[in-house]
Design a protein around this motif. Structure first.
Motif: not given
Lengths: 118, 543
Positions: B476-483
């Motif tokens: 799961p990821v939150e808004p503002g996550t960078t890969l």
């Protein structure tokens, strides 16, 4: 005497196992020599790659270890590594091939395992 | 017998007896030789010592009994001096002596032995024979030295890194073969200029090689005088007027090149390829052996030039191909920002097989990064095939695990022997989760909105071994996550532990700017400093 970044020593143990000992650096420049050395080993014998004195191995080097693996698999024998450094172990694990290339602490242990298996 | 083998020589006559010295000297002068005289060993050795190498006598006639030392000793000292070791010695003895003296003389280095009374015809025949033998040996030694020089020059030609170094090596090679000065001419890699190297040791600027340029049409003029369109080697002799016309017609009139007459020695390896030319003074190709060696040198130069050219062409072709295999643009999708970088390996090393891809699919945005092991045209081709196959399979809507199975089957079937690592990240349409399927590639890095970064280490096995992959893992990821997805060229440093590089990359990523392009530039500049491998990097920000 010429200077080699990678030296390769091939010996056949009387129990019927080929041991290829590597010392130095296994990378893009030296990998082709390992390729040719592995190609010249007896196809029907199990193979041990002795990495105890291997200081460096990159992804091209790993590809060459996998070539040795494929060659033994195709011939119906098997391959084992000996003296894998923690760093190379990490690289092999990351590539997901640690399960295909069983590693032993010493050459004797690797030879013993292959001999029992073969 | 050629003229030079029997021609007149300078002969040293050493005898303390004035009458004998006069008679022997006059016999030799009558045959055309120049005679220098000495009355004792000390005087003779001093004379040889102070005579310049080029003017040394070619033969010494030495009396056995001298006031200050024996003729045997003079002979030994002549033969042991480096400047005079090759000077032949003919002993004469004024008294009737036994065979043991004759053998002693010959054992101690003399080339012939005459006893009185000396017959003038015998003296002349002996001098002629000794000169012929000495000259033939000297000729053979010079030829051997030049053949050795040719081999050294050939090595220098093949070691040249660019056209300027190559023409310089060719000009110096011609000097080593005996030319007093030489100019080598070859077409540069861009085919828009001729590169000239001129070497003249007698010029005030000393032993340096002077580099010049000239328009390519000069080579056509040289071809017109020599090979035309044919392959092989050729030598043409041009008089001063013809050579002046060639130079003046191509902006080289005031370049300080020799005024001629000259010999043009040229070689071409394949039809359609430009010539390599070596220009020397016409005298330099007079002797038959030099005529043979200069064309060989020129031929070696042409072959080295050809090798240099094909290497440059292959590298340029591979780079172009590799660029064409990478996506020309990235999909624009809502709520995902993308930045990519690709850095080829340094110019002189070979080509790599890194790639990245971003594909908008019904199941979400699919990101991919991969690396085909090896630095070869085949690795670059396999990379292109994998990337195009990935696009085709992805559009059919397969899940990441199936995509990896398909790519594994494709690589195993089409490029047996090659292995590749590929990491796929599928970003769900709602941008709230990612699926990671990693076939043995470096793990993706995830940076959370709080600025912490961690690797997603779950992975399968690299492609090319025909081994099943594990199912993908959901995060799961939150808004503002960078890969961040990278290839190992970014962090692989010989002699440094992989884990060290991975940790440093994670920390740098955690501290990098939020904006994608500055972050990509920063990571590239701080990690890929002296990389010998190519580098691909992909950043995705989920908003």
């Amino acid at each position: 005497m010429p200077e080699y970044a990678l030296t390769i020593e091939v010996r056949t143990r009387p129990v019927g196992v080929t041991v290829v000992a590597l010392a130095g650096e296994l990378d893009h420049h030296t990998a082709p020599r390992l390729h040719r050395a592995v190609e010249r080993t007896a196809e029907d014998l199990p193979l041990v790659l002795d990495l105890t004195r291997l200081g460096f191995c990159d992804s091209v080097g790993v590809a060459e270890l996998l070539f040795a693996f494929r060659r033994t698999r195709a011939a119906g024998t098997s391959l084992a590594l000996a003296g894998t450094s923690p760093d190379l172990g990490r690289l092999l694990a990351m590539a997901g091939v640690d399960g295909l290339l069983p590693s032993h602490d010493t050459v004797d242990a690797a030879v013993g395992a292959l001999h029992r298996g073969g | 017998m050629t003229g030079s083998d029997s021609g007149p020589a300078t002969v040293l006559v050493l005898d303390d007896n004035d009458a004998t010295r006069y008679i022997v000297g006059s016999w030799l002068r009558r045959s055309g030789h120049t005679v220098v005289e000495a009355v004792d060993g000390t005087q003779a050795l001093a004379l040889l010592e102070r005579t310049p190498a080029a003017e040394l006598p070619e033969l010494a006639v030495v009396d056995i009994s001298l006031p200050d030392m024996t003729g045997f000793e003079v002979c030994e000292r002549i033969k042991s001096g480096p400047r005079t070791a090759a000077l032949p010695v003919v002993h004469i003895s004024a008294t009737a002596i036994g065979a043991s003296d004759r053998t002693q003389g010959l054992h101690r280095g003399a080339d012939a032995y005459l006893t009185e009374p000396i017959d003038p015809a015998e003296l002349q025949a002996t001098v002629t024979a000794v000169l012929r033998y000495t000259r033939a040996r000297r000729h053979a030694e010079r030829l051997a030295a030049r053949v050795a020089a040719l081999h050294r020059s050939t090595l220098a030609l093949y070691g040249a890194a660019d056209t300027d170094e190559l023409v310089a090596a060719a000009a110096l090679g011609a000097i080593r073969l005996g030319a007093a000065r030489a100019t080598a001419i070859a077409l540069g890699p861009d085919r828009d200029a001729l590169h000239l190297a001129h070497h003249d040791p007698d010029l005030p600027d000393g032993p340096a090689v002077r580099l010049l340029q000239a328009p390519p049409v000069l080579l056509d003029v040289i071809a017109h005088h020599t090979l035309g369109d044919a392959t092989g080697t050729d030598t043409a002799l041009l008089d001063a007027d013809q050579w002046h016309e060639v130079l003046a017609g191509h902006g080289l009139g005031g370049a300080g090149l020799p005024a001629g007459p000259v010999a043009l020695v040229v070689a071409r390896t394949k039809p359609g390829r430009p010539l390599l030319a070596v220009v020397v003074d016409r005298d330099a190709v007079a002797a038959p052996d030099e005529r043979g060696l200069l064309p060989q040198l020129t031929q070696a130069g042409a072959l080295a030039l050809e090798a240099q050219r094909s290497q440059a062409e292959e590298h340029a072709l591979a780079l172009t191909l590799q660029r064409s295999f990478l996506p020309s643009r990235l999909p624009a999708v809502p709520e995902v920002g993308l930045a990519v970088r690709y850095e080829p390996a340094s110019a002189r090393s070979e080509i790599g097989g890194d790639f990245y891809e971003a594909i908008d699919t019904p199941a979400g945005l699919l990101l991919a990064i991969g690396d085909v092991a090896g630095h070869s045209l085949e690795a670059a081709m396999a990379m292109g095939e994998l990337r195009h196959a990935l696009r085709a399979y992805a559009i059919e809507g397969h899940d990441p695990q199936t995509l990896l199975h398909r790519l594994d089957a494709l690589l195993t079937r089409l490029r047996p022997g090659l292995t590749a690592t590929v990491c796929l990240v599928l970003i769900a349409p709602d941008r709230r989760s990612v699926k990671v399927a990693n076939a043995g590639h470096l793990p993706p890095l995830l940076r959370l909105p709080d600025g912490s970064a961690r690797y997603l280490t779950e992975h399968g096995i690299l492609l090319g071994l025909n081994v099943p992959q594990p199912p993908p893992v959901d995060f799961p990821v939150e808004p503002g996550t960078t890969l961040l997805l990278v290839t190992d060229g970014l962090i692989e440093v010989p002699g440094e532990h992989l884990q060290t590089g991975l940790d440093a990359l994670r920390d740098a990523f955690a501290a990098a700017p939020a904006a994608l392009d500055p972050a990509a530039d920063l990571l590239l500049s701080s990690f890929a400093r002296a990389q010998t491998d190519d580098v691909a990097l992909l950043l995705a920000r989920l908003d």
